[in-house]
Design a protein around this motif. Sequence first.
Motif, PDB file in Angstrom:
ATOM      1  N   ASP A  73      -5.206  14.061 -14.162  1.00  0.00           N
ATOM      2  CA  ASP A  73      -6.516  14.281 -13.519  1.00  0.00           C
ATOM      3  C   ASP A  73      -7.432  13.075 -13.734  1.00  0.00           C
ATOM      4  OD1 ASP A  73      -5.712  16.729 -12.630  1.00  0.00           O
ATOM      5  OD2 ASP A  73      -6.800  17.900 -14.137  1.00  0.00           O
ATOM      6  N   GLU A  74      -7.388  12.515 -14.953  1.00  0.00           N
ATOM      7  CA  GLU A  74      -8.228  11.335 -15.248  1.00  0.00           C
ATOM      8  C   GLU A  74      -7.819  10.169 -14.349  1.00  0.00           C
ATOM      9  OE1 GLU A  74     -10.805  10.877 -17.232  1.00  0.00           O
ATOM     10  OE2 GLU A  74     -10.753  12.518 -18.690  1.00  0.00           O
ATOM     11  N   ILE A  75      -6.507   9.950 -14.211  1.00  0.00           N
ATOM     12  CA  ILE A  75      -6.003   8.831 -13.397  1.00  0.00           C
ATOM     13  C   ILE A  75      -6.415   9.015 -11.934  1.00  0.00           C
ATOM     14  CG2 ILE A  75      -3.852   7.736 -12.515  1.00  0.00           C
ATOM     15  CD1 ILE A  75      -4.440   7.124 -15.473  1.00  0.00           C
ATOM     16  N   LEU A  76      -6.200  10.242 -11.435  1.00  0.00           N
ATOM     17  CA  LEU A  76      -6.492  10.478 -10.019  1.00  0.00           C
ATOM     18  C   LEU A  76      -7.988  10.484  -9.720  1.00  0.00           C
ATOM     19  CD1 LEU A  76      -3.774  13.135  -9.105  1.00  0.00           C
ATOM     20  CD2 LEU A  76      -3.857  10.732  -8.437  1.00  0.00           C
TER      21      LEU A  76
ATOM     22  N   ARG B  64       2.084  -0.799 -12.211  1.00  0.00           N
ATOM     23  CA  ARG B  64       2.515   0.306 -11.336  1.00  0.00           C
ATOM     24  C   ARG B  64       1.306   1.040 -10.722  1.00  0.00           C
ATOM     25  NH1 ARG B  64       6.820  -1.597 -10.623  1.00  0.00           N
ATOM     26  NH2 ARG B  64       8.803  -0.895 -11.507  1.00  0.00           N
ATOM     27  N   LEU B  65       0.207   1.158 -11.477  1.00  0.00           N
ATOM     28  CA  LEU B  65      -0.992   1.793 -10.900  1.00  0.00           C
ATOM     29  C   LEU B  65      -1.439   0.990  -9.684  1.00  0.00           C
ATOM     30  CD1 LEU B  65      -3.050   2.663 -14.138  1.00  0.00           C
ATOM     31  CD2 LEU B  65      -1.864   4.285 -12.654  1.00  0.00           C
TER      32      LEU B  65
ATOM     33  N   LEU C 134       0.625   1.657  -6.811  1.00  0.00           N
ATOM     34  CA  LEU C 134       0.278   2.962  -6.215  1.00  0.00           C
ATOM     35  C   LEU C 134      -0.960   2.850  -5.328  1.00  0.00           C
ATOM     36  CD1 LEU C 134       0.585   5.574  -9.131  1.00  0.00           C
ATOM     37  CD2 LEU C 134       2.005   5.420  -7.089  1.00  0.00           C
ATOM     38  N   GLY C 135      -1.643   1.712  -5.411  1.00  0.00           N
ATOM     39  CA  GLY C 135      -2.855   1.535  -4.610  1.00  0.00           C
ATOM     40  C   GLY C 135      -4.120   1.863  -5.385  1.00  0.00           C
ATOM     41  N   LEU C 136      -3.998   2.072  -6.713  1.00  0.00           N
ATOM     42  CA  LEU C 136      -5.176   2.370  -7.527  1.00  0.00           C
ATOM     43  C   LEU C 136      -5.741   1.062  -8.076  1.00  0.00           C
ATOM     44  CD1 LEU C 136      -3.761   5.508  -9.387  1.00  0.00           C
ATOM     45  CD2 LEU C 136      -5.182   5.437  -7.356  1.00  0.00           C
ATOM     46  N   LYS C 137      -7.040   1.101  -8.401  1.00  0.00           N
ATOM     47  CA  LYS C 137      -7.680  -0.102  -8.956  1.00  0.00           C
ATOM     48  C   LYS C 137      -7.400  -0.144 -10.441  1.00  0.00           C
ATOM     49  CE  LYS C 137     -11.721  -1.504  -6.404  1.00  0.00           C
ATOM     50  NZ  LYS C 137     -13.141  -1.340  -6.301  1.00  0.00           N
ATOM     51  N   SER C 138      -6.595  -1.100 -10.889  1.00  0.00           N
ATOM     52  CA  SER C 138      -6.285  -1.154 -12.321  1.00  0.00           C
ATOM     53  C   SER C 138      -6.474  -2.571 -12.843  1.00  0.00           C
ATOM     54  CB  SER C 138      -4.858  -0.683 -12.564  1.00  0.00           C
ATOM     55  OG  SER C 138      -3.952  -1.524 -11.911  1.00  0.00           O
ATOM     56  N   TYR C 139      -6.935  -2.640 -14.077  1.00  0.00           N
ATOM     57  CA  TYR C 139      -7.197  -3.928 -14.724  1.00  0.00           C
ATOM     58  C   TYR C 139      -6.680  -3.880 -16.148  1.00  0.00           C
ATOM     59  CZ  TYR C 139     -10.542  -4.176 -10.890  1.00  0.00           C
ATOM     60  OH  TYR C 139     -11.122  -4.153  -9.640  1.00  0.00           O
TER      61      TYR C 139
ATOM     62  N   GLU D 120       4.407  11.801  -6.370  1.00  0.00           N
ATOM     63  CA  GLU D 120       4.663  13.082  -5.691  1.00  0.00           C
ATOM     64  C   GLU D 120       3.361  13.754  -5.293  1.00  0.00           C
ATOM     65  OE1 GLU D 120       7.553  15.480  -7.784  1.00  0.00           O
ATOM     66  OE2 GLU D 120       8.977  13.806  -7.778  1.00  0.00           O
ATOM     67  N   ILE D 121       2.355  13.698  -6.177  1.00  0.00           N
ATOM     68  CA  ILE D 121       1.077  14.367  -5.878  1.00  0.00           C
ATOM     69  C   ILE D 121       0.397  13.721  -4.663  1.00  0.00           C
ATOM     70  CG2 ILE D 121      -1.267  14.843  -6.745  1.00  0.00           C
ATOM     71  CD1 ILE D 121       0.040  14.979  -9.589  1.00  0.00           C
ATOM     72  N   ILE D 122       0.387  12.377  -4.637  1.00  0.00           N
ATOM     73  CA  ILE D 122      -0.336  11.722  -3.520  1.00  0.00           C
ATOM     74  C   ILE D 122       0.599  11.416  -2.335  1.00  0.00           C
ATOM     75  CG2 ILE D 122      -2.098  10.729  -5.065  1.00  0.00           C
ATOM     76  CD1 ILE D 122      -0.784   8.012  -4.786  1.00  0.00           C
ATOM     77  N   GLU D 123       1.817  11.916  -2.444  1.00  0.00           N
ATOM     78  CA  GLU D 123       2.817  11.749  -1.387  1.00  0.00           C
ATOM     79  C   GLU D 123       2.992  10.288  -0.988  1.00  0.00           C
ATOM     80  OE1 GLU D 123       1.981  14.514   1.733  1.00  0.00           O
ATOM     81  OE2 GLU D 123       2.167  16.221   0.382  1.00  0.00           O
ATOM     82  N   CYS D 124       3.376   9.534  -1.977  1.00  0.00           N
ATOM     83  CA  CYS D 124       3.541   8.102  -1.799  1.00  0.00           C
ATOM     84  C   CYS D 124       5.031   7.785  -1.997  1.00  0.00           C
ATOM     85  CB  CYS D 124       2.642   7.483  -2.868  1.00  0.00           C
ATOM     86  SG  CYS D 124       2.845   5.776  -3.154  1.00  0.00           S
ATOM     87  N   GLU D 125       5.547   6.876  -1.188  1.00  0.00           N
ATOM     88  CA  GLU D 125       6.976   6.578  -1.271  1.00  0.00           C
ATOM     89  C   GLU D 125       7.216   5.194  -1.871  1.00  0.00           C
ATOM     90  OE1 GLU D 125       9.032   7.563   2.288  1.00  0.00           O
ATOM     91  OE2 GLU D 125       8.399   9.639   1.860  1.00  0.00           O
ATOM     92  N   GLU D 126       8.444   4.969  -2.246  1.00  0.00           N
ATOM     93  CA  GLU D 126       8.790   3.677  -2.853  1.00  0.00           C
ATOM     94  C   GLU D 126       8.412   2.507  -1.933  1.00  0.00           C
ATOM     95  OE1 GLU D 126      12.859   3.454  -4.137  1.00  0.00           O
ATOM     96  OE2 GLU D 126      12.547   1.490  -5.046  1.00  0.00           O
ATOM     97  N   SER D 127       8.564   2.722  -0.617  1.00  0.00           N
ATOM     98  CA  SER D 127       8.237   1.649   0.334  1.00  0.00           C
ATOM     99  C   SER D 127       6.740   1.291   0.273  1.00  0.00           C
ATOM    100  CB  SER D 127       8.637   2.052   1.755  1.00  0.00           C
ATOM    101  OG  SER D 127       8.039   3.280   2.067  1.00  0.00           O
ATOM    102  N   ASP D 128       5.886   2.300  -0.019  1.00  0.00           N
ATOM    103  CA  ASP D 128       4.446   2.030  -0.149  1.00  0.00           C
ATOM    104  C   ASP D 128       4.203   1.121  -1.352  1.00  0.00           C
ATOM    105  OD1 ASP D 128       3.876   3.852   1.951  1.00  0.00           O
ATOM    106  OD2 ASP D 128       4.036   5.523   0.541  1.00  0.00           O
ATOM    107  N   LEU D 129       4.928   1.372  -2.425  1.00  0.00           N
ATOM    108  CA  LEU D 129       4.774   0.544  -3.631  1.00  0.00           C
ATOM    109  C   LEU D 129       5.278  -0.875  -3.349  1.00  0.00           C
ATOM    110  CD1 LEU D 129       4.814   3.546  -4.878  1.00  0.00           C
ATOM    111  CD2 LEU D 129       5.557   2.436  -6.956  1.00  0.00           C
TER     112      LEU D 129
END
Length: 200
Positions: A35-38, A61-62, A65-70, A183-192
């Motif tokens: 929940d914190e990550i999302l 990896r974050l 996934l398209g998340l802002k990570s530093y 799985e939760i955000i329905e993201c596939e390996e190709s998106d990564l």
Amino acid sequence: MTECENVQDMIRLMASKLEEMADSLSDKEVKQFIDEILGARSIYVMGAGRSGLVAKSFAMRLMHLGLKSYVIGETITPAMKDGDTVVAFSGSGETKTIAELCETAKALNGRICLVTSKKDSRIGKIANSTVVIESHRDQVDDESAEYEIRQMMGDHKSFAPLGTLFETGSMVFADSIISAVMEIIECEESDLKCRHANIE
Ligand SMILES: O=C([C@H](O)CO)[C@H](O)[C@H](O)COP(=O)(O)O
């Protein structure tokens, strides 16, 4: 025993420790962590030594996934803002540099998510959420408490020295979180793959 058999034994022993670690994970802690990550606007990760390497690979990896990570401490890491999320990896929960950085982040109103083996630690005490990765290495020599572990290690006194159990466990935990979030955000390996560095 050949060298190869010895290495195979160590791998099997680690696999069994990872299974124990998976069994001991708390549903509530994992849900809170996800929940914190999302819910995070930006995620700042940190850790020292090998725990820092786990933190960096999690940040990578974050980003995939398209998340802002530093990564805290990197040259181009921007200022943390009120309410941003910090993920700290520290087996002991006591490493001075990381504890001080967590205290600074907390003073800036950051949310501290700790991955650790010691909930009741300096960082654990100020964390908003904690995930405990069981690693019994510290007690291996404690005669009464860890008889079973010593039995299992048998001749392998060299198995998983220092913080290895935490570091390997938290690496596998972090990768499993990435899969769960996919799985939760329905993201596939190709998106990564699209976000993977293309200059390397
Ligand atoms: O690099 C480490 C050491 O080699 C133990 O295996 C640790 O990751 C580093 O010392 C940080 O410790 P913790 O904060 O307790 O994870």
